[in-house]
Scaffold this motif. Structure first.
Motif, PDB file in Angstrom:
ATOM      1  N   ARG B  25       0.830  -1.212   0.000  1.00  0.00           N
ATOM      2  CA  ARG B  25       0.000   0.000   0.000  1.00  0.00           C
ATOM      3  C   ARG B  25       0.858   1.252   0.000  1.00  0.00           C
ATOM      4  O   ARG B  25       0.608   2.194  -0.760  1.00  0.00           O
ATOM      5  CB  ARG B  25      -0.880   0.031   1.264  1.00  0.00           C
ATOM      6  CG  ARG B  25      -2.014  -0.954   1.249  1.00  0.00           C
ATOM      7  CD  ARG B  25      -3.176  -0.498   2.118  1.00  0.00           C
ATOM      8  NE  ARG B  25      -2.945  -0.473   3.543  1.00  0.00           N
ATOM      9  CZ  ARG B  25      -3.501  -1.340   4.408  1.00  0.00           C
ATOM     10  NH1 ARG B  25      -4.278  -2.307   3.988  1.00  0.00           N
ATOM     11  NH2 ARG B  25      -3.283  -1.207   5.693  1.00  0.00           N
ATOM     12  N   ARG B  29       1.146   4.019  -2.963  1.00  0.00           N
ATOM     13  CA  ARG B  29       0.823   5.418  -2.642  1.00  0.00           C
ATOM     14  C   ARG B  29       1.975   6.328  -3.090  1.00  0.00           C
ATOM     15  O   ARG B  29       1.746   7.345  -3.745  1.00  0.00           O
ATOM     16  CB  ARG B  29       0.582   5.552  -1.127  1.00  0.00           C
ATOM     17  CG  ARG B  29       0.550   6.969  -0.599  1.00  0.00           C
ATOM     18  CD  ARG B  29      -0.757   7.683  -0.797  1.00  0.00           C
ATOM     19  NE  ARG B  29      -1.871   7.015  -0.135  1.00  0.00           N
ATOM     20  CZ  ARG B  29      -3.133   7.430  -0.217  1.00  0.00           C
ATOM     21  NH1 ARG B  29      -3.428   8.506  -0.924  1.00  0.00           N
ATOM     22  NH2 ARG B  29      -4.091   6.781   0.387  1.00  0.00           N
ATOM     23  N   LEU B  39      -6.078  12.800  -5.698  1.00  0.00           N
ATOM     24  CA  LEU B  39      -6.257  12.117  -4.415  1.00  0.00           C
ATOM     25  C   LEU B  39      -7.234  10.942  -4.545  1.00  0.00           C
ATOM     26  O   LEU B  39      -7.005   9.866  -3.985  1.00  0.00           O
ATOM     27  CB  LEU B  39      -6.757  13.126  -3.374  1.00  0.00           C
ATOM     28  CG  LEU B  39      -6.838  12.619  -1.942  1.00  0.00           C
ATOM     29  CD1 LEU B  39      -5.497  12.060  -1.473  1.00  0.00           C
ATOM     30  CD2 LEU B  39      -7.296  13.716  -1.007  1.00  0.00           C
ATOM     31  N   VAL B  40      -8.322  11.135  -5.303  1.00  0.00           N
ATOM     32  CA  VAL B  40      -9.293  10.050  -5.471  1.00  0.00           C
ATOM     33  C   VAL B  40      -8.648   8.884  -6.235  1.00  0.00           C
ATOM     34  O   VAL B  40      -8.806   7.724  -5.851  1.00  0.00           O
ATOM     35  CB  VAL B  40     -10.568  10.556  -6.191  1.00  0.00           C
ATOM     36  CG1 VAL B  40     -11.469   9.394  -6.580  1.00  0.00           C
ATOM     37  CG2 VAL B  40     -11.330  11.532  -5.300  1.00  0.00           C
ATOM     38  N   THR B  43      -6.302   7.031  -3.976  1.00  0.00           N
ATOM     39  CA  THR B  43      -7.031   6.213  -3.001  1.00  0.00           C
ATOM     40  C   THR B  43      -7.566   4.949  -3.661  1.00  0.00           C
ATOM     41  O   THR B  43      -7.510   3.859  -3.086  1.00  0.00           O
ATOM     42  CB  THR B  43      -8.183   7.041  -2.391  1.00  0.00           C
ATOM     43  OG1 THR B  43      -7.628   8.263  -1.896  1.00  0.00           O
ATOM     44  CG2 THR B  43      -8.852   6.309  -1.252  1.00  0.00           C
ATOM     45  N   LYS B  44      -8.068   5.091  -4.901  1.00  0.00           N
ATOM     46  CA  LYS B  44      -8.613   3.929  -5.603  1.00  0.00           C
ATOM     47  C   LYS B  44      -7.533   2.893  -5.909  1.00  0.00           C
ATOM     48  O   LYS B  44      -7.724   1.694  -5.676  1.00  0.00           O
ATOM     49  CB  LYS B  44      -9.294   4.375  -6.901  1.00  0.00           C
ATOM     50  CG  LYS B  44     -10.639   5.035  -6.660  1.00  0.00           C
ATOM     51  CD  LYS B  44     -11.304   5.432  -7.953  1.00  0.00           C
ATOM     52  CE  LYS B  44     -12.672   6.052  -7.650  1.00  0.00           C
ATOM     53  NZ  LYS B  44     -13.336   6.517  -8.868  1.00  0.00           N
ATOM     54  N   VAL B  46      -4.582   2.515  -4.495  1.00  0.00           N
ATOM     55  CA  VAL B  46      -4.008   1.941  -3.266  1.00  0.00           C
ATOM     56  C   VAL B  46      -4.972   0.909  -2.680  1.00  0.00           C
ATOM     57  O   VAL B  46      -4.556  -0.170  -2.233  1.00  0.00           O
ATOM     58  CB  VAL B  46      -3.683   3.046  -2.227  1.00  0.00           C
ATOM     59  CG1 VAL B  46      -3.253   2.421  -0.900  1.00  0.00           C
ATOM     60  CG2 VAL B  46      -2.596   3.980  -2.739  1.00  0.00           C
ATOM     61  N   THR B  47      -6.272   1.213  -2.713  1.00  0.00           N
ATOM     62  CA  THR B  47      -7.268   0.276  -2.173  1.00  0.00           C
ATOM     63  C   THR B  47      -7.306  -1.004  -3.015  1.00  0.00           C
ATOM     64  O   THR B  47      -7.333  -2.117  -2.468  1.00  0.00           O
ATOM     65  CB  THR B  47      -8.657   0.946  -2.132  1.00  0.00           C
ATOM     66  OG1 THR B  47      -8.556   2.171  -1.398  1.00  0.00           O
ATOM     67  CG2 THR B  47      -9.674   0.039  -1.453  1.00  0.00           C
ATOM     68  N   SER B  50      -4.370  -3.062  -2.218  1.00  0.00           N
ATOM     69  CA  SER B  50      -4.508  -3.697  -0.910  1.00  0.00           C
ATOM     70  C   SER B  50      -5.342  -4.980  -1.022  1.00  0.00           C
ATOM     71  O   SER B  50      -4.991  -6.022  -0.451  1.00  0.00           O
ATOM     72  CB  SER B  50      -5.156  -2.714   0.064  1.00  0.00           C
ATOM     73  OG  SER B  50      -5.197  -3.243   1.360  1.00  0.00           O
ATOM     74  N   GLU B  51      -6.432  -4.908  -1.783  1.00  0.00           N
ATOM     75  CA  GLU B  51      -7.280  -6.090  -1.987  1.00  0.00           C
ATOM     76  C   GLU B  51      -6.486  -7.221  -2.658  1.00  0.00           C
ATOM     77  O   GLU B  51      -6.548  -8.380  -2.242  1.00  0.00           O
ATOM     78  CB  GLU B  51      -8.485  -5.754  -2.872  1.00  0.00           C
ATOM     79  CG  GLU B  51      -9.431  -4.695  -2.317  1.00  0.00           C
ATOM     80  CD  GLU B  51     -10.121  -5.129  -1.042  1.00  0.00           C
ATOM     81  OE1 GLU B  51     -10.333  -6.343  -0.843  1.00  0.00           O
ATOM     82  OE2 GLU B  51     -10.452  -4.253  -0.221  1.00  0.00           O
ATOM     83  N   GLY B 112     -13.916  -5.910  -6.922  1.00  0.00           N
ATOM     84  CA  GLY B 112     -13.739  -4.543  -6.435  1.00  0.00           C
ATOM     85  C   GLY B 112     -12.475  -3.925  -7.009  1.00  0.00           C
ATOM     86  O   GLY B 112     -12.482  -2.774  -7.448  1.00  0.00           O
ATOM     87  N   ARG B 115     -13.117  -2.869 -10.492  1.00  0.00           N
ATOM     88  CA  ARG B 115     -13.899  -1.622 -10.604  1.00  0.00           C
ATOM     89  C   ARG B 115     -13.063  -0.389 -10.260  1.00  0.00           C
ATOM     90  O   ARG B 115     -13.303   0.696 -10.782  1.00  0.00           O
ATOM     91  CB  ARG B 115     -15.125  -1.682  -9.673  1.00  0.00           C
ATOM     92  CG  ARG B 115     -16.259  -2.521 -10.231  1.00  0.00           C
ATOM     93  CD  ARG B 115     -17.544  -2.315  -9.436  1.00  0.00           C
ATOM     94  NE  ARG B 115     -17.409  -2.740  -8.048  1.00  0.00           N
ATOM     95  CZ  ARG B 115     -17.500  -4.006  -7.653  1.00  0.00           C
ATOM     96  NH1 ARG B 115     -17.724  -4.967  -8.523  1.00  0.00           N
ATOM     97  NH2 ARG B 115     -17.363  -4.311  -6.381  1.00  0.00           N
ATOM     98  N   LEU B 116     -12.071  -0.549  -9.393  1.00  0.00           N
ATOM     99  CA  LEU B 116     -11.273   0.596  -8.953  1.00  0.00           C
ATOM    100  C   LEU B 116     -10.110   0.898  -9.896  1.00  0.00           C
ATOM    101  O   LEU B 116      -9.399   1.877  -9.707  1.00  0.00           O
ATOM    102  CB  LEU B 116     -10.729   0.346  -7.536  1.00  0.00           C
ATOM    103  CG  LEU B 116     -11.768   0.308  -6.415  1.00  0.00           C
ATOM    104  CD1 LEU B 116     -11.121  -0.115  -5.105  1.00  0.00           C
ATOM    105  CD2 LEU B 116     -12.445   1.663  -6.263  1.00  0.00           C
TER     106      LEU B 116
END
Lengths: 131, 138
Positions: B25, B29, B39-40, B43-44, B46-47, B50-51, B112, B115-116
């Motif tokens: 992560r 980042r 920023l969005v 965040t997407k 990095v998330t 992480s998954e 997910g 989608r991100l």
């Protein structure tokens, strides 16, 4: 190992997550909070996530679990301070945190908890409301 | 023979423990900030990373994440490759459906992450392993 401190303020427990949530830290928080709710008889749990840069499905599930466990233990959880980018990402990920009460910031979150205390006839302290 | 000169735009992180998920992560980042994602978008990606790092650990038995900064004439972004030598995924289409899980998860990870991401590909072979590549650019 790393632990997230739990503060008791009146009849509420307050947690501020300031670290990048490692899976094990999240699990420990869930256990520590459950123990603290029972030990303190707290009626509300406020979790501030304003420092969290991401909430992935594991952290999201942990927050949902904490809310469910609290409810079973007669306490209400309010998650506060979610960053806008985190909210956008969570919804796109498919996680809308059902069953988790949220508030924009800690002040509004505490107001929700106080409302519940008032509805239960309790003050912000531990004892029953004065007549 | 001298080892090949490391490319500063590429980082490889072994995924063996939960700590490595946090490391992935942080590295993603860093690359997303460096390349100037919003920023969005940061965040997407990095998330999503992480998954997928957690999938690599939980289902693939560990593996490797390779994080690369992409800069070409038309776009800039971050691409991440996750590889494991785990059991593989029998039905990839099924695994991408929301709610599908064989483990302790919520079944949001793979779908997910897709989608991100603005770019997503997956290749999996039973008994050999799985490779997932995601990217997000501007």
């Amino acid at each position: 190992m790393e632990r997230i401190p739990i503060l008791k303020i009146g009849a509420a427990l307050v947690v501020t997550i300031q670290v990048d949530m490692h899976d094990r830290v999240a699990m420990t928080l869930q256990e520590d909070l459950s123990t603290s709710i029972v030990a303190s008889g707290a009626k509300g749990v406020l979790i501030d996530i304003s420092a969290l840069e991401i909430v992935d499905s594991f952290i999201g599930r942990t927050l949902a679990n904490i809310a469910s466990i609290s409810r079973v233990l007669d306490a209400e959880t309010v998650v506060v301070g979610m960053r806008p980018a985190v909210a956008i990402t969570l919804v796109e990920l498919g996680l809308a945190l059902p069953g988790v009460r949220t508030a924009l910031n800690a002040e509004r979150g505490m107001a929700l908890i106080r409302q519940r205390l008032a509805a239960l006839g309790l003050t912000d302290g531990d004892g029953p409301a004065e007549a | 023979m001298a080892p090949p000169k490391p490319d500063p735009g590429v980082q490889a992180i072994a995924i063996r423990t939960g700590d490595d998920i946090v490391r992935v992560r942080q590295a993603v980042r860093g690359s997303a900030v460096e390349v100037g994602l919003s920023l969005v978008d940061q965040t997407k990606i990095v998330t999503a990373a992480s998954e997928l790092a957690r999938n690599t650990l939980d289902y693939g038995g560990g593996g490797l994440a390779t994080i690369e900064i992409v800069r070409d004439a038309t776009r800039r972004g971050v691409r991440i490759r996750f590889e494991d030598a785990g059991p593989g995924i029998a039905d990839v289409e099924l695994a991408l459906k929301p709610g599908y899980t064989t483990g302790r998860g919520m079944g949001l990870g793979l779908g997910g992450a897709r989608r991100l991401s603005s770019e997503f590909s997956i290749a999996s072979e039973i008994g050999k392993g799985t490779r997932v590549v995601i990217a997000r650019g501007k």
